[in-house]
Write a protein that holds these residues in place. Structure first.
Motif, mmCIF file in Angstrom:
data_model
loop_
_atom_site.group_PDB
_atom_site.id
_atom_site.type_symbol
_atom_site.label_atom_id
_atom_site.label_comp_id
_atom_site.label_asym_id
_atom_site.label_seq_id
_atom_site.Cartn_x
_atom_site.Cartn_y
_atom_site.Cartn_z
ATOM 1 N N ASP A 108 28.572 23.577 -11.331
ATOM 2 C CA ASP A 108 27.627 22.458 -11.295
ATOM 3 C C ASP A 108 26.245 22.862 -10.828
ATOM 4 O O ASP A 108 25.241 22.398 -11.352
ATOM 5 C CB ASP A 108 28.171 21.360 -10.383
ATOM 6 N N ARG A 109 26.188 23.684 -9.775
ATOM 7 C CA ARG A 109 24.894 24.173 -9.329
ATOM 8 C C ARG A 109 25.063 25.545 -8.709
ATOM 9 O O ARG A 109 26.186 25.994 -8.451
ATOM 10 C CB ARG A 109 24.236 23.203 -8.347
ATOM 11 N N GLY A 110 23.892 26.180 -8.466
ATOM 12 C CA GLY A 110 23.966 27.540 -7.946
ATOM 13 C C GLY A 110 23.149 27.714 -6.683
ATOM 14 O O GLY A 110 22.265 26.902 -6.379
ATOM 15 N N ILE A 111 23.473 28.768 -5.928
ATOM 16 C CA ILE A 111 22.679 29.146 -4.752
ATOM 17 C C ILE A 111 22.388 30.633 -4.878
ATOM 18 O O ILE A 111 23.304 31.458 -4.987
ATOM 19 C CB ILE A 111 23.437 28.869 -3.441
ATOM 20 N N HIS A 112 21.094 30.962 -4.877
ATOM 21 C CA HIS A 112 20.701 32.368 -4.931
ATOM 22 C C HIS A 112 20.218 32.760 -3.542
ATOM 23 O O HIS A 112 19.213 32.252 -3.056
ATOM 24 C CB HIS A 112 19.586 32.557 -5.974
ATOM 25 N N VAL A 113 20.962 33.659 -2.904
ATOM 26 C CA VAL A 113 20.542 34.166 -1.599
ATOM 27 C C VAL A 113 19.776 35.460 -1.850
ATOM 28 O O VAL A 113 20.340 36.454 -2.297
ATOM 29 C CB VAL A 113 21.754 34.419 -0.691
ATOM 30 N N GLU A 114 18.470 35.392 -1.566
ATOM 31 C CA GLU A 114 17.610 36.498 -1.975
ATOM 32 C C GLU A 114 17.705 37.672 -1.012
ATOM 33 O O GLU A 114 17.412 37.546 0.185
ATOM 34 C CB GLU A 114 16.171 36.004 -2.034
ATOM 35 N N VAL A 115 18.141 38.798 -1.540
ATOM 36 C CA VAL A 115 18.223 40.029 -0.749
ATOM 37 C C VAL A 115 17.578 41.118 -1.580
ATOM 38 O O VAL A 115 17.992 41.368 -2.715
ATOM 39 C CB VAL A 115 19.682 40.411 -0.446
ATOM 40 N N THR A 116 16.543 41.770 -1.032
ATOM 41 C CA THR A 116 15.829 42.773 -1.833
ATOM 42 C C THR A 116 15.626 44.059 -1.038
ATOM 43 O O THR A 116 15.895 44.120 0.156
ATOM 44 C CB THR A 116 14.447 42.252 -2.240
ATOM 45 N N ILE A 157 19.356 25.790 -9.283
ATOM 46 C CA ILE A 157 19.727 26.954 -8.469
ATOM 47 C C ILE A 157 18.848 26.929 -7.230
ATOM 48 O O ILE A 157 17.625 27.083 -7.322
ATOM 49 C CB ILE A 157 19.525 28.276 -9.216
ATOM 50 N N ALA A 158 19.455 26.708 -6.068
ATOM 51 C CA ALA A 158 18.687 26.699 -4.822
ATOM 52 C C ALA A 158 18.418 28.129 -4.393
ATOM 53 O O ALA A 158 19.248 29.020 -4.595
ATOM 54 C CB ALA A 158 19.464 25.967 -3.745
ATOM 55 N N ASN A 159 17.258 28.362 -3.809
ATOM 56 C CA ASN A 159 16.889 29.709 -3.402
ATOM 57 C C ASN A 159 16.763 29.763 -1.889
ATOM 58 O O ASN A 159 16.135 28.905 -1.286
ATOM 59 C CB ASN A 159 15.562 30.070 -4.089
ATOM 60 N N MET A 160 17.371 30.759 -1.253
ATOM 61 C CA MET A 160 17.209 30.873 0.193
ATOM 62 C C MET A 160 17.337 32.314 0.652
ATOM 63 O O MET A 160 17.794 33.173 -0.098
ATOM 64 C CB MET A 160 18.221 29.976 0.917
ATOM 65 N N LYS A 161 16.919 32.571 1.893
ATOM 66 C CA LYS A 161 17.010 33.912 2.439
ATOM 67 C C LYS A 161 18.148 33.963 3.466
ATOM 68 O O LYS A 161 18.479 32.955 4.081
ATOM 69 C CB LYS A 161 15.689 34.288 3.124
#
Lengths: 287, 492
Positions: free
Chosen positions: A82-90, A204-208
């Motif tokens: 249904d929805r996504g969560i992108h946990v940003e790791v770079t 898609i929610a974006n978070m750190k």
């Protein structure tokens, strides 16, 4: 009704021939086809199936990594999440990211999203760690059903048939729980074009990681940056297969003890305890 | 040990000696002047030491495909890694008049890779990249090492697929070379309709793009249709090093169905009416009673032993319901019974299991025997006639030949199960296949619907096309390959 969190990992596509970097520091990833880890596909499929059976309400797909990780989340959305969560790791954090960091993130998200199930693939095909699911369960102090080849929801419990060395083991665990998907759990669906189009509109929610209170550094017992728990040292290609050689006759090259033994007579085998090394077995005699 | 080359005078010479492997020493082939001492180092300088092999085992592997033709190993096998290397190697072969045999996956059914005059086998499997996927344009370009299952696996996240599905997991460029087809040609077409452009290396090393470099339009009326000249040329006009393919959207939903009929006529009548009704049916496969019996035995199933149609529908959920309803009505009107259908993957698999295992079920009828598949194709309305006559012929001559067919295209396969060591049976089967082919030709049909001409059907091709057309074909061959080094002994 409940919410399921599914962890998906972006890995080098299983069909690609892996090449080692010239400096042996790792494998070549630039320009190489990536796709969702096959076991993650199975995890997504299982979650979507549960939703189609109306046993759960919502499926949330999570991936940790740089921007490209959102492609993998989109594939999960096209399969029916249904929805996504992108946990940003770079950067350096991404290079040293391993199951410990991912499981900390998944545990934090599972609490935040009030998930009743966390489903991940049993292992990723690039590192073959087989740790994330188990660590997540430990951090959450939740029961775990790993190597699942069959999952049945029964009220507030889950019946899991697990693939183990001796065969199959059936367990019943309380929810909330963590499950890891094994190969025979299901056959993932192909994303169809209309579903891919619909997925573009899903959120898609974006978070750190910091927002979740997760520290990405892995520290050894000594503390400080000197004690990284997991650090890749060397990547080396498998040595190529050597040519075999033809020998003229097996009899002349076998150890005399074997030639002398009558293997049809079991009494001659009793007490046969001489240990032969492989090189002793095949002696390059002049035969 | 050397055996003399046997000239291919009979229509199906392969049926006369299965197990004789032709050993020929390097010295025996056509090269007279230069000698291999100059050629091998030249080949090595192009594709490296590892890219050239003279080993007997490797040469044997590259001298046979999945047909019943005897193994004709080449003199040397090379593995070029790029089209530039293919071109350089071709130039060497052209200079020394060495036959060039392109090799993809070796899954052909007509002996197309047999090196009847020796020469250099170009194994293209190391050129295996999927290039230039354009999702919104529904096209992709692939190299010869990419197989159809490999491509569909690559495309799995895009919602696209390439539907042409011959039985084997064949090289897509090889499929272009033999103008292959599959079970869903009735809806998606064969290779002929789905190749947009080809990169070809000619006998003298020239590299051409048949529709122009980089062109990938859905339609064109620019110049002579060179793309479709090379499609089906079976390596006799050039080496295909890239093919640009037309892709389709993965069906949203799939329904499979099975229906039994009182006669072949009833089954084919239903097929015609289903197509006339405008049902966009994806697969429509026919199995005769002998085949159903074989499948029942092989899989412990209990299908009625009668002519049976296996159907598959692709579409949206709503359209599928309509398609199935219309089809069921038509089958009922033609005396069809036991119409069962399924939506979920597992039940669909079970319904279609009989069709999927047809080859193995046929082989299981007579363990220890080999099987040869015929491949005639006739206009749809004449299919009942040819199948009925063929079945009479089979019974009269005591030949084991269950029939499976892509009935929506008028194409059917007689799977002839025979003992290769029984010379009398071999001859009987050989003569049967000749009669069958001629029967198809008499009904405005073709001797090969999808397998190609290869080694064994050259005489039939002459009958099918007529002398003037063959002359035109030979003229084209002479223009593109004057030295006759491109896969000699095939097609013409």
């Amino acid at each position: 009704m409940s919410r399921v969190l599914v962890g998906v990992k972006r890995v080098i596509d299983y069909a690609v021939k892996i090449r080692v970097k010239p400096d042996n520091s790792g494998v070549v990833t630039d320009g190489v086809k990536h796709s969702m880890n096959p076991f993650c596909e199975i995890a997504v499929e299982e979650a979507v199936k549960l939703k189609e059976k109306k046993l759960i309400k919502e499926v949330v797909a999570v991936s940790c990594g740089p921007t490209q990780a959102t492609e993998t989340i989109r594939t999960a959305l096209a399969m029916g999440c249904d929805r996504g969560i992108h946990v940003e790791v770079t950067g350096k954090d991404y290079e040293s990211m391993g199951p410990l960091q991912v499981s900390k993130i998944l545990a934090a998200l599972a609490k935040r999203e009030e998930a009743s199930l966390v489903i991940v693939g049993k292992q990723a095909i690039d590192d073959d760690c087989n740790q994330t699911g188990q660590m997540t369960a430990a951090l959450l102090d939740w029961p775990q059903g790993t190597f699942a080849s069959e999952v049945t929801l029964e009220g507030d419990k889950v019946k899991v048939v697990r693939e183990i060395d001796g065969g199959l083991e059936t367990i019943k665990i309380n929810m909330p729980a963590v499950l890891t998907a094994d190969l025979r759990l299901n056959t993932p669906r192909y994303a169809t074009l209309p579903n891919i189009m619909k997925a573009k509109k899903k959120k898609i929610a974006n978070m750190k990681p910091a927002e979740l209170g997760v520290d990405m550094v892995s520290r050894g017992p000594g503390g400080g940056s000197e004690g990284d728990i997991l650090r890749g040292l060397l990547a080396v290609e498998q040595s190529s297969r050597q040519h075999g050689g033809l020998i003229s006759s097996s009899r002349t090259h076998l150890h005399p003890a074997i030639v002398a033994t009558d293997f049809h007579d079991s009494s001659s085998l009793k007490g046969y305890s001489e240990t032969l090394s492989f090189t002793e077995l095949i002696q390059p005699t002049g035969g | 040990m050397t055996f003399a080359l046997r000239p291919a005078r009979r229509l199906y010479p392969q049926l006369s000696a299965y197990t004789v492997v032709q050993y020929r020493t390097i010295k025996e082939h056509t090269l007279k002047n230069a000698g291999w001492e100059r050629v091998i180092p030249a080949l090595r300088s192009v594709c490296g030491d590892d890219g050239v092999s003279l080993s007997e085992a490797v040469r044997e592997q590259h001298g046979r495909d999945e047909s019943v033709h005897r193994c004709c190993p080449p003199d040397v096998v090379v593995w070029p890694r790029s089209v530039e290397e293919v071109s350089a190697l071709a130039k060497i072969c052209h200079h020394h008049r060495l036959p060039i045999i392109p090799f993809g996956t070796g899954t052909g059914l007509e002996g197309g890779v047999g090196a009847v005059k020796g020469g250099v086998c170009f194994s293209l499997r190391n050129m295996d990249r999927v290039l230039d996927l354009h999702q919104e344009d529904f096209d992709v370009t692939v190299e010869p090492g990419v197989t159809r299952k490999g491509l569909n696996s690559y495309l799995r996240d895009t919602g696209l697929w390439f539907p042409v599905d011959p039985g084997a997991d064949a090289s897509l460029c090889g499929m272009a070379a033999t103008s292959a087809s599959g079970t869903n040609a009735v809806r998606y077409g064969t290779m002929r309709e789905n190749v947009l452009n080809l990169e070809v290396v000619l006998a003298d090393g020239t590299i051409i793009h048949t529709a122009g470099r980089g062109r990938r339009t859905r339609k064109t009326s620019a110049g002579y249709n060179l793309t479709n000249l090379f499609v089906g040329s079976e390596g006799t006009l050039g080496l295909i090093t890239k093919t640009t393919l037309r892709l389709y959207g993965v069906p949203e939903a799939v329904v499979s169905a099975v229906c039994t009929f009182p006669s072949v006529q009833a089954a084919v009548d239903s097929t015609v009416q289903i197509l006339q009704a405008g049902v966009p049916i994806a697969r429509i496969e026919f199995l005769d009673d002998v085949m159903m019996n074989a499948c029942n035995s092989f899989n412990s199933l209990s299908y009625p032993v009668a002519p049976t149609l296996f159907l598959e529908f692709h579409g949206t959920e709503n359209s599928l319901e309509e398609q199935v309803t219309v089809t069921e009505e038509i089958t009922r009107d033609n005396g069809g019974s036991d119409f069962s259908w399924a939506r979920d993957a597992e039940t669909r698999g079970r319904l279609w299991k009989a069709r999927h295992d047809a080859w193995y079920a046929s082989l299981a009828l007579r363990p220890g025997c080999k099987a040869y598949s015929t491949d005639v194709c006739v206009p749809l309305s004449l299919l009942p006639q040819i199948i009925v006559e063929t079945k009479k012929d089979l019974v009269l001559n005591r030949i084991t030949g269950p029939i499976a067919g892509h009935v929506g295209d008028g194409n059917f396969h007689c799977i002839l199960v025979l003992d290769p060591d029984d010379q009398e049976e071999v001859t009987r089967v050989h003569e049967f296949t000749e009669r069958l082919a001629r029967r198809a030709l008499a009904l405005n049909g073709t001797c090969t619907g999808e397998h190609g001409v290869g080694l064994g059907k050259r005489a039939l091709l002459r009958e099918e096309m007529g002398p003037q057309v063959i002359e035109v074909m030979q003229g084209l061959k002479a223009t593109l390959d004057p030295k006759n080094i491109m896969n000699p002994g095939k097609v013409l």
